[in-house]
Design an enzyme around this catalytic site. Structure first.
Site, PDB file in Angstrom:
ATOM      1  N   TYR A   1      -5.955  -5.305  -6.113  1.00 21.99           N
ATOM      2  CA  TYR A   1      -5.574  -5.309  -4.791  1.00 21.99           C
ATOM      3  C   TYR A   1      -4.826  -6.425  -4.165  1.00 21.99           C
ATOM      4  CZ  TYR A   1      -6.269  -4.816   0.538  1.00 21.99           C
ATOM      5  OH  TYR A   1      -5.978  -5.017   1.790  1.00 21.99           O
TER       6      TYR A   1
ATOM      7  N   LYS B   1       0.877  -1.154   0.086  1.00 19.91           N
ATOM      8  CA  LYS B   1       0.161  -0.002  -0.054  1.00 19.91           C
ATOM      9  C   LYS B   1       0.885   1.072  -0.011  1.00 19.91           C
ATOM     10  CE  LYS B   1      -3.785  -2.290   2.414  1.00 19.91           C
ATOM     11  NZ  LYS B   1      -4.410  -2.870   3.633  1.00 19.91           N
TER      12      LYS B   1
ATOM     13  N   VAL C   1       0.607  -8.166   7.245  1.00 19.44           N
ATOM     14  CA  VAL C   1       0.037  -9.113   7.816  1.00 19.44           C
ATOM     15  C   VAL C   1       0.990 -10.337   7.487  1.00 19.44           C
ATOM     16  CG1 VAL C   1      -2.213  -8.495   8.541  1.00 19.44           C
ATOM     17  CG2 VAL C   1      -1.929  -9.584   6.706  1.00 19.44           C
TER      18      VAL C   1
HETATM   19  O1  DON Z   1      -6.835  -7.230   2.674  1.00 17.39           O
HETATM   20  C1  DON Z   1      -6.131  -7.725   3.513  1.00 17.39           C
HETATM   21  O2  DON Z   1      -6.703  -7.865   4.660  1.00 17.39           O
HETATM   22  C2  DON Z   1      -4.738  -8.250   3.538  1.00 17.39           C
HETATM   23  N1  DON Z   1      -4.328  -8.535   2.159  1.00 17.39           N
HETATM   24  C3  DON Z   1      -3.507  -7.129   3.894  1.00 17.39           C
HETATM   25  C4  DON Z   1      -3.865  -6.752   5.201  1.00 17.39           C
HETATM   26  C5  DON Z   1      -2.468  -5.943   5.829  1.00 17.39           C
HETATM   27  O3  DON Z   1      -1.534  -6.549   5.544  1.00 17.39           O
HETATM   28  C6  DON Z   1      -2.617  -5.447   7.285  1.00 17.39           C
HETATM   29  N2  DON Z   1      -1.472  -4.980   7.755  1.00 17.39           N
HETATM   30  N3  DON Z   1      -1.244  -5.240   8.768  1.00 17.39           N
END
Ligand code: DON
Length: 304
Positions: A188, A66, A258
């Protein structure tokens, strides 16, 4: 200062924090990552590179994408972008829905999932295939032409992506998403599923430490002012509802994912990537935070 010795030492100090967190499992393909891994890499503006532990091991960059996506989009969208997404911390989890209705489909910032979906939508407007654009950029800046999204993880995100789909549909109902929800989600998910190592990530993030100019390829991606903006939003929003704790303990712009990765920027000096897959309750790498805290405390290098 011997940065190589320092990061080796920090690694030893953070290993006891294994099992203080858990590998992300809401995306099933991420749940199978072996939890006891730790890597750290530093790239400096004067061309030095340091790495320790599992710094060569590719991992899912997830929300770290992001930060790159914001930079890529800001470059072409300029100030118009901020009519579609805010720049305030949310104080809520990264996938929360609650603020969106009160705030008429305008997400608080580009790093919560809703905000990143809007940024992706804006990027599609300019690039068509925004994922491809991001991938080409990361390949060039990290010096790794083989970088790619992991299709198994992208499919797992799609299969378990009801919450992201809800966010996207909701924003579309407010007119804040121009392209079809499926198209935005697909790009995304693929951005989040890109795999990189700490060493590659530290290299790719160097432009943020150098006022928007890559010291690797000498390309100017952002104006000085835009680089400031991206770093500021990373500081205040990059680790979601833990941004206060990160500012307090680390004192740097940081973006988390994550997959367990963290990208930190020391403007004018270096970029640092840390990775360890076990997360705290707010979705940030436990060992990663411990390592960055020790790094800035021991070196005195923070923006404060
Ligand atoms: O969309 C999601 O939930 C995951 N692909 C990305 C979320 C994420 O990495 C939040 N960061 N800590």
């Amino acid at each position: 200062m011997n940065l190589q010795a320092l990061i080796e030492d920090i690694r030893q100090q953070t290993l006891p924090f294994y099992d203080h967190g858990q590998v992300a499992d809401y995306i099933p393909a991420l749940a199978s990552v072996p939890p006891h891994q730790f890597g750290m890499a530093i790239s400096t503006l004067d061309g030095r590179h340091y790495a320790c532990g599992d710094a060569e091991q590719p991992f899912s960059i997830q929300s770290i994408s992001k930060a790159f996506m914001l930079a890529l989009t800001l470059q072409v969208d300029g100030e118009a972008l901020w009519q579609h997404v805010g720049k305030e911390p949310s104080g809520n989890p990264f996938n929360s829905l609650v603020q969106l209705e009160y705030e008429h489909g305008i997400p608080r910032n580009p790093f919560i999932n809703a905000g990143a979906l809007v940024v992706t939508d804006r990027a599609i407007r300019h690039f068509g295939d925004a994922h491809r654009q991001l991938l080409d950029w990361l390949r060039e800046e990290s010096g790794a032409p083989g970088l790619a999204a992991n299709e198994r993880i992208a499919a797992s995100e799609r299969e378990h992506g009801d919450r992201n789909a809800a966010l996207a549909h909701f924003m579309k109902s407010y007119g804040n998403l121009r392209h079809p929800v499926e198209q935005v989600l697909e790009q995304y998910f693929h951005n989040c599923s890109i795999e990189m190592s700490c060493r590659q990530l530290a290299r790719a993030g160097l432009f943020l430490a150098n006022h928007g100019v890559s010291p690797v390829t000498t390309r100017q991606y952002l104006s000085r002012s835009q680089a400031k903006q991206v770093n500021a939003v990373m500081l205040t929003c990059g680790t979601y509802d833990a941004a206060g704790e990160f500012a307090y303990r680390v004192g740097l712009p940081v973006k988390s994912g994550v997959g367990g990765g963290l990208l930190a920027v020391i403007p004018g000096k270096m970029s640092i990537a840390v990775w360890s897959p076990q997360l705290d309750s707010r979705g940030n790498s436990v060992l990663g935070l411990e390592a960055l805290d020790r790094f800035t405390t021991r070196t005195g290098l923070s923006i404060f």
